[in-house]
Design a protein around this motif. Structure first.
Motif, PDB file in Angstrom:
ATOM      1  N   THR A 324      30.013   3.070  -3.685  1.00 17.53           N
ATOM      2  CA  THR A 324      28.908   2.047  -3.083  1.00 17.53           C
ATOM      3  C   THR A 324      28.060   2.316  -3.820  1.00 17.53           C
ATOM      4  OG1 THR A 324      27.814   3.978  -2.016  1.00 17.53           O
ATOM      5  CG2 THR A 324      29.459   2.623  -0.216  1.00 17.53           C
ATOM      6  N   LYS A 325      27.602   3.193  -3.925  1.00 18.66           N
ATOM      7  CA  LYS A 325      26.715   3.139  -4.902  1.00 18.66           C
ATOM      8  C   LYS A 325      26.993   4.327  -6.801  1.00 18.66           C
ATOM      9  CE  LYS A 325      22.208   2.620  -3.479  1.00 18.66           C
ATOM     10  NZ  LYS A 325      20.771   2.807  -2.974  1.00 18.66           N
ATOM     11  N   GLY A 326      27.062   5.137  -6.289  1.00 24.60           N
ATOM     12  CA  GLY A 326      28.148   5.665  -7.306  1.00 24.60           C
ATOM     13  C   GLY A 326      28.155   5.098  -8.370  1.00 24.60           C
ATOM     14  N   ALA A 327      28.871   4.424  -8.321  1.00 21.08           N
ATOM     15  CA  ALA A 327      29.584   4.031  -9.952  1.00 21.08           C
ATOM     16  C   ALA A 327      28.833   2.952 -10.086  1.00 21.08           C
ATOM     17  CB  ALA A 327      30.836   2.918  -8.933  1.00 21.08           C
ATOM     18  N   ALA A 328      27.465   2.388  -9.637  1.00 19.23           N
ATOM     19  CA  ALA A 328      26.534   1.267 -10.385  1.00 19.23           C
ATOM     20  C   ALA A 328      25.021   2.024 -11.155  1.00 19.23           C
ATOM     21  CB  ALA A 328      26.339   0.658  -9.500  1.00 19.23           C
ATOM     22  N   GLN A 329      25.584   3.462 -10.330  1.00 16.83           N
ATOM     23  CA  GLN A 329      24.561   4.250 -10.397  1.00 16.83           C
ATOM     24  C   GLN A 329      25.367   4.577 -12.124  1.00 16.83           C
ATOM     25  OE1 GLN A 329      23.361   7.227  -8.321  1.00 16.83           O
ATOM     26  NE2 GLN A 329      21.281   7.410  -8.585  1.00 16.83           N
ATOM     27  N   ALA A 330      26.311   5.480 -11.702  1.00 12.66           N
ATOM     28  CA  ALA A 330      26.670   5.829 -13.234  1.00 12.66           C
ATOM     29  C   ALA A 330      26.742   4.970 -14.881  1.00 12.66           C
ATOM     30  CB  ALA A 330      28.163   6.349 -13.011  1.00 12.66           C
ATOM     31  N   ARG A 363      14.332   7.952 -14.486  1.00 13.16           N
ATOM     32  CA  ARG A 363      13.980   8.107 -13.397  1.00 13.16           C
ATOM     33  C   ARG A 363      13.899   7.293 -11.909  1.00 13.16           C
ATOM     34  NH1 ARG A 363       9.858   6.402 -10.343  1.00 13.16           N
ATOM     35  NH2 ARG A 363       9.536   4.982 -12.034  1.00 13.16           N
ATOM     36  N   LEU A 364      13.583   6.295 -12.313  1.00 13.59           N
ATOM     37  CA  LEU A 364      14.557   4.947 -11.135  1.00 13.59           C
ATOM     38  C   LEU A 364      15.747   4.787 -10.710  1.00 13.59           C
ATOM     39  CD1 LEU A 364      12.705   2.484 -12.866  1.00 13.59           C
ATOM     40  CD2 LEU A 364      12.085   2.899 -10.504  1.00 13.59           C
ATOM     41  N   ILE A 365      16.540   5.251 -12.202  1.00 14.62           N
ATOM     42  CA  ILE A 365      18.897   5.315 -11.798  1.00 14.62           C
ATOM     43  C   ILE A 365      17.963   6.411 -11.195  1.00 14.62           C
ATOM     44  CG2 ILE A 365      20.783   5.760 -12.651  1.00 14.62           C
ATOM     45  CD1 ILE A 365      19.914   4.196 -15.361  1.00 14.62           C
ATOM     46  N   ASP A 366      17.661   7.917 -10.898  1.00 17.95           N
ATOM     47  CA  ASP A 366      18.398   8.969 -10.361  1.00 17.95           C
ATOM     48  C   ASP A 366      17.381   8.581  -8.903  1.00 17.95           C
ATOM     49  OD1 ASP A 366      18.865  10.681 -12.428  1.00 17.95           O
ATOM     50  OD2 ASP A 366      16.886  11.506 -12.721  1.00 17.95           O
ATOM     51  N   GLU A 367      16.614   8.292  -8.541  1.00 18.25           N
ATOM     52  CA  GLU A 367      16.064   7.380  -7.395  1.00 18.25           C
ATOM     53  C   GLU A 367      16.819   6.887  -6.340  1.00 18.25           C
ATOM     54  OE1 GLU A 367      11.792   6.202  -8.061  1.00 18.25           O
ATOM     55  OE2 GLU A 367      11.337   8.371  -8.236  1.00 18.25           O
ATOM     56  N   GLY A 368      17.498   5.731  -7.264  1.00 16.91           N
ATOM     57  CA  GLY A 368      18.660   5.018  -6.930  1.00 16.91           C
ATOM     58  C   GLY A 368      17.493   3.441  -6.745  1.00 16.91           C
ATOM     59  N   ASN A 369      16.971   2.562  -7.187  1.00 14.93           N
ATOM     60  CA  ASN A 369      16.479   1.535  -7.339  1.00 14.93           C
ATOM     61  C   ASN A 369      16.728   1.134  -8.786  1.00 14.93           C
ATOM     62  OD1 ASN A 369      15.036  -0.469  -6.972  1.00 14.93           O
ATOM     63  ND2 ASN A 369      12.703   1.099  -7.228  1.00 14.93           N
ATOM     64  N   LEU A 370      18.173   0.961  -8.493  1.00 14.67           N
ATOM     65  CA  LEU A 370      19.054   0.658  -9.517  1.00 14.67           C
ATOM     66  C   LEU A 370      18.655  -1.171  -9.916  1.00 14.67           C
ATOM     67  CD1 LEU A 370      22.411   1.636  -8.712  1.00 14.67           C
ATOM     68  CD2 LEU A 370      21.034   2.871  -9.658  1.00 14.67           C
ATOM     69  N   ASP A 371      18.312  -1.769  -9.298  1.00  7.24           N
ATOM     70  CA  ASP A 371      17.755  -3.185  -9.752  1.00  7.24           C
ATOM     71  C   ASP A 371      16.311  -2.392 -10.321  1.00  7.24           C
ATOM     72  OD1 ASP A 371      19.119  -4.050  -8.044  1.00  7.24           O
ATOM     73  OD2 ASP A 371      18.244  -4.641  -6.384  1.00  7.24           O
ATOM     74  N   ALA A 372      15.030  -2.220 -10.447  1.00 10.13           N
ATOM     75  CA  ALA A 372      14.525  -1.789 -10.735  1.00 10.13           C
ATOM     76  C   ALA A 372      15.035  -1.249 -12.166  1.00 10.13           C
ATOM     77  CB  ALA A 372      12.927  -0.988 -10.346  1.00 10.13           C
TER      78      ALA A 372
END
Length: 573
Positions: A324-330, A363-372
């Motif tokens: 769901t989100k981990g791939a985009a975060q990576a 920090r934004l990536i770690d928080e999961g705020n990928l759009d920002a």
């Protein structure tokens, strides 16, 4: 005439008496019965229930003359160490009661009517009739035995055990904990065994099992030997002597009682698996052994299965997160790393500014705020490119004029201040300075003639920097509300407090409850209910637990919904 007849009769009587006396004198006395020395104490032994009568042999010989008939008499038979009595009518002599002189003859002594085991004694009397009857006595002993009849009681007729081997593991610890329904605070040497006591029934931790038999015979039972022959169904390997221990032989059990033989179980010596076999008891005076079937299932302790199940659930959670989100975060983090690799070429002052902005993106990536994070990363990438282009322009000879260098520094400063639009407007001044530079500020070689290619190259770099600054970036909503702001708003009104309470307490608590529920269902279905031999095949057993945790689709989807962050980039205010 009469007188003569009287004298004649008297003389004939005297002759008869003298003849009888001579016969007795020649034979040494009246005829009598001699009992064989081996039979003077006659002992008869038999088994109750196997024969209708007890029979013994007695050898007799006539001395002093032929015995045409003798009389056999018996006393009552009395039980030693008991009150039982057998009437004399139950003892008889089988055979023709006549004896020839000097010829031995065997007779059978028959005893019937015995009901209880024991030793009975009495006296047999042989009488030879005559003027002086001759009596001969024989001491009789009857040993009435009973075959041991031991019947296994319910629970012993087939021993079925489901045990747990909670031997020490790497995570074994010694700790003390007060447990409910235990007499006092108890030292628990192993967390594995403590979990077994909590999750499994008490029968899984048995260390001893009484084997109960009903001794229906009215005689003592003597145990000669006890052995357990139990094999592993999978490997056919026998259990060691330490695993199942039986009592030492030569033990006696009471008359007509419940016989209990303890079976000691050393659970630590039994590897996980399924075992079948029998316990064999050899009892004196019983031709066949007593066999008790044994069905034994042993599982490993619950600690490692619990950890394996937890790892499976966590891995399933991780896989779903990656989908769901981990791939985009990576991917976002990889793009950031590529940008950070270009910071080494930047000026020291630029590098510090860019490094701070890269930290904000991380920090934004770690928080999961990928759009920002994506918007900030695009901005960072533009600034890196512009600053790198400015460094290239600064190296051009045509840009060595002091006014041009001043404009370049102004653009750098605006970028460091985050004023990209102002920097973009300032780029027009830089382009003009590069197109028409003040010749008196240029190096001596360029004051009279500026090569066209140098001017074009500098202008292209300036245009590239301007276009980069003008490149649009993603727009995101309001920045995330910090924890302090949320806490302040929580106390602003009761409704806000309830909402934040659900967010910070309710959702984690529900998540933890569902996680514990998953563990409980997995342990119940794969370990407690169907894992009687868990650990016998470790690879398959633990892999099953891992796969179960990975494939908990519905629960994992629910957990992902509860544990994830809001999908909307703009959180509620």
């Amino acid at each position: 005439m009469r007188r003569w007849l009287f004298v004649s009769s008297l003389a004939l009587l005297m002759v008869v008496l003298v003849g009888v006396g001579l016969v007795e004198a020649q034979s040494g006395g009246p005829a009598q019965i001699q009992v064989d020395p081996m039979d003077t104490d006659l002992v008869i032994t038999g088994w109750l229930g196997e024969d209708n009568s007890f029979i013994g042999n007695m050898r007799l010989t006539a001395l002093g003359g032929k015995i045409d008939r003798f009389t056999f008499l018996s006393s009552d038979l009395k039980q030693k160490d008991g009150q039982e009595k057998l009437g004399r009518q139950n003892v008889s002599l089988v055979g023709d009661p006549t004896l020839d002189v000097g010829i031995p003859k065997d007779f059978q002594v028959k005893v019937i009517g015995l009901r209880l085991p024991g030793t009975y004694t009495g006296t047999l009397t042989l009488i030879v009739p005559g003027p002086t009857p001759q009596l001969t006595s024989v001491h009789l002993t009857v040993n009435a035995k009973a075959r041991p009849a031991m019947t296994a009681l319910a629970g012993t007729d087939r021993v079925q055990l489901r045990l747990v081997n909670c031997r020490r593991t790497l995570l074994s610890i010694t700790w003390s904990v007060p447990l409910v329904n235990w007499p006092q605070q108890t030292d628990i040497p192993d967390l594995n065994c403590w979990l077994a006591r909590v999750l499994l029934s008490d029968s899984a931790l048995l260390d001893s099992l009484p084997l109960n038999f009903d001794n229906t015979t009215l005689d003592k039972v003597k145990l000669l030997s006890a052995n357990a022959v139990v094999l592993d169904d999978r490997t056919r390997a026998p259990l060691s002597d330490q695993a199942l221990k039986l009592p030492t032989p030569q033990q006696e059990y009471g008359i007509a009682s419940i016989v209990s033989t303890p079976l000691s179980i050393q659970r630590e010596a039994i590897p996980p698996g399924h075992y079948t076999g029998s316990v064999y008891l050899t009892v004196a005076d019983r031709p066949e052994r007593i066999a008790v079937p044994v069905d034994l299932s042993v599982r490993s302790g619950p600690l490692w299965p619990l950890l394996a199940l937890l790892v499976g659930i966590i891995l399933g959670r991780l896989f779903r997160y990656m989908q769901t989100k981990g791939a985009a975060q990576a991917d976002a983090l990889a793009a950031l790393y590529r940008i950070e690799a270009r910071l080494d070429d930047a000026e020291p002052a630029d590098r510090r500014f860019l490094a701070d902005q890269a930290a904000d993106v991380r920090r934004l990536i770690d928080e999961g705020n990928l759009d920002a994070a994506a918007a900030e990363r695009q901005t960072l990438e533009k600034r890196v490119e512009v600053l790198h282009t400015l460094s290239q322009i600064q190296e051009e000879p045509i840009a060595q004029a002091e006014s041009t260098l001043s404009v370049i520094e102004e653009v750098r400063l605006l970028i460091r201040l985050g004023q990209d639009e102002q920097a973009q407007k300032k780029m027009a001044d830089l382009t003009a300075a590069l197109v028409n530079p003040p010749r008196d500020q240029l190096p001596e070689g360029l004051r009279d003639f500026i090569p066209p290619q140098a001017a074009d190259r500098a202008k292209r770099l300036a245009d590239t920097a301007a276009e980069t600054l003008a490149r649009p970036t993603l727009r995101v909503g309001a920045p995330p509300v910090s924890a302090g702001q949320r806490l302040a708003r929580a106390f602003s009104s009761l409704e806000s407090f309830r909402t934040d309470l659900l967010l910070w307490v309710g959702r984690p608590l529900l998540y933890l409850t569902l996680l514990l529920g998953l563990l409980a269902v997995g342990l119940s279905s794969l370990y407690i209910d169907k894992g009687a031999t868990f650990g016998a095949n470790p690879l398959a057993d633990y892999t099953t637990l891992l796969i179960w945790g990975l494939s908990a689709d519905v629960a994992s989807r629910t957990l992902s919904t509860l544990g994830g962050t809001p999908t909307s980039p703009t959180p509620p205010v």
